[in-house]
Design an enzyme around this catalytic site. Structure first.
Site, mmCIF file in Angstrom:
data_model
loop_
_atom_site.group_PDB
_atom_site.id
_atom_site.type_symbol
_atom_site.label_atom_id
_atom_site.label_comp_id
_atom_site.label_asym_id
_atom_site.label_seq_id
_atom_site.Cartn_x
_atom_site.Cartn_y
_atom_site.Cartn_z
ATOM 1 N N HIS A 37 0.813 -1.214 0.000
ATOM 2 C CA HIS A 37 0.000 0.000 0.000
ATOM 3 C C HIS A 37 0.844 1.260 0.000
ATOM 4 C CE1 HIS A 37 -3.616 -2.353 1.659
ATOM 5 N NE2 HIS A 37 -3.638 -2.258 0.362
ATOM 6 N N ARG A 57 -16.301 7.775 -13.148
ATOM 7 C CA ARG A 57 -16.688 6.638 -12.288
ATOM 8 C C ARG A 57 -17.527 7.179 -11.136
ATOM 9 N NH1 ARG A 57 -10.990 4.693 -13.473
ATOM 10 N NH2 ARG A 57 -11.241 2.601 -14.320
ATOM 11 N N ARG A 81 -20.718 7.432 -16.276
ATOM 12 C CA ARG A 81 -21.072 6.013 -16.155
ATOM 13 C C ARG A 81 -21.989 5.841 -14.954
ATOM 14 N NH1 ARG A 81 -16.566 1.571 -15.097
ATOM 15 N NH2 ARG A 81 -16.485 2.494 -13.030
ATOM 16 N N GLU A 99 -17.261 -4.798 -21.718
ATOM 17 C CA GLU A 99 -16.264 -5.334 -20.796
ATOM 18 C C GLU A 99 -16.551 -6.781 -20.408
ATOM 19 O OE1 GLU A 99 -16.143 -2.778 -17.328
ATOM 20 O OE2 GLU A 99 -18.310 -2.576 -17.264
ATOM 21 N N ASN A 139 -10.076 -3.292 -18.460
ATOM 22 C CA ASN A 139 -9.721 -3.859 -17.147
ATOM 23 C C ASN A 139 -10.573 -5.085 -16.846
ATOM 24 O OD1 ASN A 139 -8.253 -1.533 -17.088
ATOM 25 N ND2 ASN A 139 -9.586 -0.470 -15.651
ATOM 26 N N ASP A 140 -11.877 -4.924 -17.026
ATOM 27 C CA ASP A 140 -12.751 -6.066 -16.783
ATOM 28 C C ASP A 140 -12.719 -7.042 -17.942
ATOM 29 O OD1 ASP A 140 -13.979 -5.943 -14.223
ATOM 30 O OD2 ASP A 140 -14.939 -4.085 -14.859
ATOM 31 N N ARG A 153 -8.883 -9.687 -11.485
ATOM 32 C CA ARG A 153 -7.983 -8.528 -11.583
ATOM 33 C C ARG A 153 -7.441 -8.080 -10.231
ATOM 34 N NH1 ARG A 153 -12.256 -3.761 -13.416
ATOM 35 N NH2 ARG A 153 -10.935 -2.246 -12.406
ATOM 36 N N CYS A 191 -11.485 2.909 -22.589
ATOM 37 C CA CYS A 191 -11.293 3.617 -21.318
ATOM 38 C C CYS A 191 -10.612 2.768 -20.250
ATOM 39 C CB CYS A 191 -12.610 4.171 -20.792
ATOM 40 S SG CYS A 191 -13.767 2.897 -20.313
HETATM 41 C C1 PEP Z 1 -12.793 -1.275 -17.091
HETATM 42 O O1 PEP Z 1 -13.317 -2.280 -16.610
HETATM 43 O O2 PEP Z 1 -11.911 -1.319 -17.975
HETATM 44 C C2 PEP Z 1 -13.159 0.064 -16.617
HETATM 45 C C3 PEP Z 1 -12.701 1.142 -17.214
HETATM 46 O O3 PEP Z 1 -13.963 0.160 -15.536
HETATM 47 P P1 PEP Z 1 -13.488 -0.101 -14.010
HETATM 48 O O4 PEP Z 1 -11.998 -0.163 -13.997
HETATM 49 O O5 PEP Z 1 -14.060 1.020 -13.232
HETATM 50 O O6 PEP Z 1 -14.152 -1.427 -13.724
HETATM 51 MG MG MG Z 2 -15.151 -2.165 -15.479
#
Ligand code: PEP
Ligand code: MG
Length: 583
Positions: free
Chosen positions: A189, A297, A333, A432, A455-456, A466, A503
């Site tokens: 952290h 977000r 979002r 995603e 990311n997802d 993740r 994104c």
């Molecule tokens: C993603 O999933 O790529 C995204 C941008 O949303 P978050 O990271 O908030 O899940």
């Molecule tokens: Mg996401």
């Protein structure tokens, strides 16, 4: 030179300040059994004060660094509510008649020793958290003063056995040139927080120092390579001061690009927007020249509070963001909680697989009143700027249609009340989930735009959580399966004539630029810190050359091939610049 772990980039040169460890003397005496109730009262009072203090630090830190980093303190609050930790403390008081502070100290030692035995970085980090929270509680029980960092000396390099998030939160970046910790690693952290604050940090030096560092020692740390140099000779010090100054200049030069348009050498224009979760982050993004917000977000508006934000509260924030962004657009979002994001006041069920569970649009479609409140606030704010709305975690046509039907109801309510809103407000979805990719052609007929959340997407395509550090080495954004998913999504959007942007974190990785140039994606959204790097990269790239590399990437079969080729392509450019003298 001593080799540690480079946990936060940058070179720092200066004198050491060695942070003393938190060690306090404990009362020896046993508690009289008739006084046990008093001891428990002291314990609960200490817990209450500690919680208030952590809430305060969290709030401060959130304002300075950002909501994601400040969520570290949620882990601390959770420890003070942890039934196992608390029953260990209570047991020691109750059965052994020990004072509250002795019980707390013994419970900390017990859990820390247990976690330290495990050969697992993540559990070792939890041990640091327990120690941090436990010491705070001890401080209140003993009425001891906290070890504070000096702020009346010259700037220094802070040396500590380990640095707790609470200590880092109190640290003044103007006085701390760099940090050295004996324990910890890249994912601890304190490292995450140091990176967010832009302070170089070398960790993991335990057992590597032949002589301990003393306050006043002259040090050089190189956070990029994990090096520590103690009492360097003149030539070494001069060499590193050149490196440090060059890094500083580069940062300043990058800042000069803030108002420059991102365009490749052969004039392909990229629009670089920012991901934000607060107004503070928006200010940073605008300073770095973000062309609007590609992902707001909103869940962070719902966090750190006791109840849901009201329609009015949300409206004020959306309006302010839209006004600040001005001519560019803001993609708001809708609420994306569940998975790793929780709200204290909204009980999510205990789930075996929260990322596959009650999350994002699934919650919103189940809790329609809450959803409608947010949609109303967004629609009302839409008259103050260029707002777009986006639904997260869509996996079917039905979900899109249902969400749009709720939006329609909200519009009718506003019409009845004569409240104005942007009637043409664009509505998009995040891509995603692999199912959404496979039906992207159908989905494209239902919405105005796609935004790819890599990311997802990576976690769901590769079945790699993740958040799980143990399998972090399997999380490959450049895996051929992910690249194909991205390509399918873009092709479907283009065939339907709707907009598509990216994104996820991949957009902020400057190595990925050739992929977007090849696919014809010109809109990217990234963290404010990534904007100038990606812009610099864009300005120094020739799209026609980059496309050749990307074409090869889409043909690669092995997991790491594309990442290697894209890294090489980036390095080649950097070398060319160095030779021209403008790196
Ligand atoms: C993603 O999933 O790529 C995204 C941008 O949303 P978050 O990271 O908030 O899940
Ligand atoms: Mg996401």
């Amino acid at each position: 030179m001593i080799k540690g772990i480079g946990a936060a980039a940058g070179v720092a040169i200066g004198k050491a300040f060695v942070l003393p460890n938190w060690e306090w003397s404990m009362p020896e005496t046993q508690v009289n059994p008739v006084d046990l109730a008093k001891e428990f009262e002291r314990l609960y009072e200490g817990i209450r004060t500690s919680k208030d203090e952590i809430e305060f630090i969290k709030k401060e830190f959130r304002e300075v660094v950002g909501p994601e980093e400040s969520s570290i303190f949620d882990a601390h609050l959770a420890i003070l509510d942890d039934p196992v930790f608390m029953s260990e403390i209570r047991g020691i008081i109750e059965r052994q008649y020990k004072a509250a502070e002795v019980a707390v100290k013994e419970a900390i030692d017990h859990f820390v020793a247990m976690f330290d035995l495990l050969d697992d970085e993540y559990m070792k980090e939890r041990a640091v958290d327990i120690k941090d929270v436990g010491n705070r509680l001890l401080k209140h029980l003993l009425g001891a003063p906290e070890v504070t960092l000096p702020s009346d000396t010259k700037p220094y390099i802070l040396v500590a056995k380990e640095l707790s998030p609470s200590q880092l939160a109190h640290l003044n970046p103007n006085y701390v040139l760099g940090i050295i910790t004996m324990m910890g690693g890249k994912t601890s952290h304190s490292s995450i927080m140091a990176r967010a604050l832009g302070i170089p940090l070398v960790a993991g030096l335990e057992n590597k120092l032949q002589t301990p560092i003393q306050t006043g020692d002259f040090l050089i740390i190189d956070g990029d390579n994990g090096n520590l140099i103690m009492n360097p000779d003149k030539a070494t010090a001069e060499h590193y001061s050149v490196v440090r100054d060059r890094q500083r200049e580069k940062r300043e030069q990058l800042e000069l690009l803030s108002s420059v348009e991102a365009m490749t050498k052969d004039r392909v224009r990229m629009r670089l927007a920012s991901n934000i979760s607060s107004v503070k982050e928006l200010d940073m993004a605008l300073k770095y020249g973000a062309e609007g917000v590609g992902l707001f977000r909103t869940e962070f508006l719902y966090m750190d509070r006791k109840t849901f934000p009201t329609e009015e509260e949300q409206y004020e924030v959306y309006k302010l963001v839209a006004e600040k962004v001005g001519e560019h657009s803001v993609v708001i979002r809708t609420l994306d909680i569940g998975g790793d994001k929780h709200l204290d006041y909204f009980q999510l069920p205990e789930e075996q697989n929260p990322f596959l569970g009650y999350r994002a649009i699934r919650i919103c479609l189940d809790q329609k009143e809450m959803f409608k409140t947010q949609l109303t606030a967004i629609l009302r704010a839409s008259v103050h700027g260029n707002i777009k709305m986006m639904f997260p975690m869509i996996s079917s046509i039905e979900e899109v249609r249902e969400a749009k039907a709720v939006l329609e109801e909200v519009k009718q309510d506003l019409d009845r009340q004569g409240i104005p809103y942007d009637r043409k407000l664009p509505v998009g979805i995040m891509i995603e989930v692999p199912a959404a990719v496979m039906i992207a052609d159908f989905l494209a007929e239902e919405v105005d735009f796609f935004s790819i959340g890599t990311n997802d997407l990576v976690q769901y395509v590769l079945a790699v959580d993740r958040m799980n550090e143990q399998i972090a080495h399997l999380y490959h954004p450049y895996h051929p399966a992910v690249l194909r998913m991205i390509r399918t999504t873009v092709e479907s959007a283009k065939a339907a004539g709707i907009g598509v942007s990216v994104c996820g974190e991949l957009a902020g990785d400057e190595r990925s630029l050739p992929l977007w140039l090849e696919l014809g994606v010109n809109d990217l959204s990234m963290s404010p810190q990534a904007l100038l790097r990606v812009k610099h990269r864009t300005l120094n790239t020739t799209a026609s050359e980059a496309r050749e590399v990307a074409k090869q990437c889409f043909r690669n079969r092995e997991i790491t091939e594309s990442e290697k080729q894209l890294t090489q392509f980036l390095d080649k450019h950097i070398i060319q610049h160095v030779m021209k003298g403008d790196a």
